[in-house]
Design a protein around this motif. Sequence first.
Motif, PDB file in Angstrom:
ATOM      1  N   MET A   1     -50.165 -32.886  98.657  1.00 44.01           N
ATOM      2  CA  MET A   1     -50.834 -33.837  97.709  1.00 44.01           C
ATOM      3  C   MET A   1     -51.690 -34.626  98.538  1.00 44.01           C
ATOM      4  SD  MET A   1     -49.797 -35.710  94.696  1.00 44.01           S
ATOM      5  CE  MET A   1     -49.908 -37.198  93.838  1.00 44.01           C
ATOM      6  N   ILE A   2     -52.869 -34.542  97.629  1.00 42.32           N
ATOM      7  CA  ILE A   2     -54.036 -35.310  98.292  1.00 42.32           C
ATOM      8  C   ILE A   2     -53.931 -36.852  98.368  1.00 42.32           C
ATOM      9  CG2 ILE A   2     -55.644 -35.151  96.276  1.00 42.32           C
ATOM     10  CD1 ILE A   2     -57.821 -34.197  98.158  1.00 42.32           C
ATOM     11  N   THR A   6     -55.426 -38.371 103.984  1.00 47.23           N
ATOM     12  CA  THR A   6     -55.691 -36.772 104.226  1.00 47.23           C
ATOM     13  C   THR A   6     -56.624 -36.058 103.844  1.00 47.23           C
ATOM     14  OG1 THR A   6     -54.225 -36.140 102.514  1.00 47.23           O
ATOM     15  CG2 THR A   6     -52.890 -36.732 104.642  1.00 47.23           C
ATOM     16  N   PHE A   7     -57.657 -36.764 103.032  1.00 44.96           N
ATOM     17  CA  PHE A   7     -58.906 -36.125 102.403  1.00 44.96           C
ATOM     18  C   PHE A   7     -59.553 -35.709 103.354  1.00 44.96           C
ATOM     19  CE2 PHE A   7     -63.162 -36.979 100.350  1.00 44.96           C
ATOM     20  CZ  PHE A   7     -62.951 -36.099  99.474  1.00 44.96           C
ATOM     21  N   ASP A  37     -56.934 -43.650  97.571  1.00 48.00           N
ATOM     22  CA  ASP A  37     -56.158 -42.637  96.878  1.00 48.00           C
ATOM     23  C   ASP A  37     -57.071 -42.487  95.306  1.00 48.00           C
ATOM     24  OD1 ASP A  37     -54.458 -42.515  98.899  1.00 48.00           O
ATOM     25  OD2 ASP A  37     -53.346 -43.825  98.423  1.00 48.00           O
ATOM     26  N   ALA A  38     -56.974 -43.405  94.477  1.00 50.97           N
ATOM     27  CA  ALA A  38     -57.280 -43.487  93.196  1.00 50.97           C
ATOM     28  C   ALA A  38     -57.861 -44.608  92.697  1.00 50.97           C
ATOM     29  CB  ALA A  38     -55.957 -43.030  92.161  1.00 50.97           C
ATOM     30  N   VAL A  71     -60.204 -40.320  95.759  1.00 47.14           N
ATOM     31  CA  VAL A  71     -59.932 -38.894  96.081  1.00 47.14           C
ATOM     32  C   VAL A  71     -59.297 -38.403  94.763  1.00 47.14           C
ATOM     33  CG1 VAL A  71     -60.195 -39.000  98.348  1.00 47.14           C
ATOM     34  CG2 VAL A  71     -57.803 -39.080  97.515  1.00 47.14           C
ATOM     35  N   LYS A  72     -58.459 -39.029  94.149  1.00 41.16           N
ATOM     36  CA  LYS A  72     -57.317 -38.231  93.159  1.00 41.16           C
ATOM     37  C   LYS A  72     -58.324 -37.935  91.880  1.00 41.16           C
ATOM     38  CE  LYS A  72     -52.933 -39.181  94.990  1.00 41.16           C
ATOM     39  NZ  LYS A  72     -52.108 -40.168  95.333  1.00 41.16           N
TER      40      LYS A  72
END
Length: 145
Positions: A1-2, A6-7, A37-38, A71-72
């Motif tokens: 899962m991104i 971890t991007f 993240d989002a 990223v999400k």
Amino acid sequence: MISAKTFLTDEEKNKVVDTIRKIEAATTGEIRVHIDDACTDDVLDRAVEVFYHLRMDKTVFRNGVLLYIAVKNKQFAIIGDEAINQKVTAKFWKEISFELNNDFKNSAPITAILHALQTIGIQLAHYFPALDILDNNELPNEISF
Ligand code: CA
């Protein structure tokens, strides 16, 4: 899962920091990269919020630039402080967003980010060249999350 952390790999994160350091050697401008993240709000609103949270409006020359990425949902925004916006046109931000959008689709994230930073760096060095009397890293070069 991104996720935001971890991007990019650690090596890639170092590359971003190193690129910011090199760009800033040629300009009084300050660049920061923030990865979420989002983003559930409007991406531009969120980027502005981060810009102030990172105190990017407190630089001496008001020439900070934030590259914000969620990223999400693959959203991003680039925010420049007021002195930059007096120099570059809205067209510049549009073009760089267009390029970044293409790069994110066609290249690795690190390639897209480094390309955007270089493009921003060229403008910063042009309008806000480094001053010998001042070698001030006003804002950390590290990516924030
Ligand atoms: Ca810096």
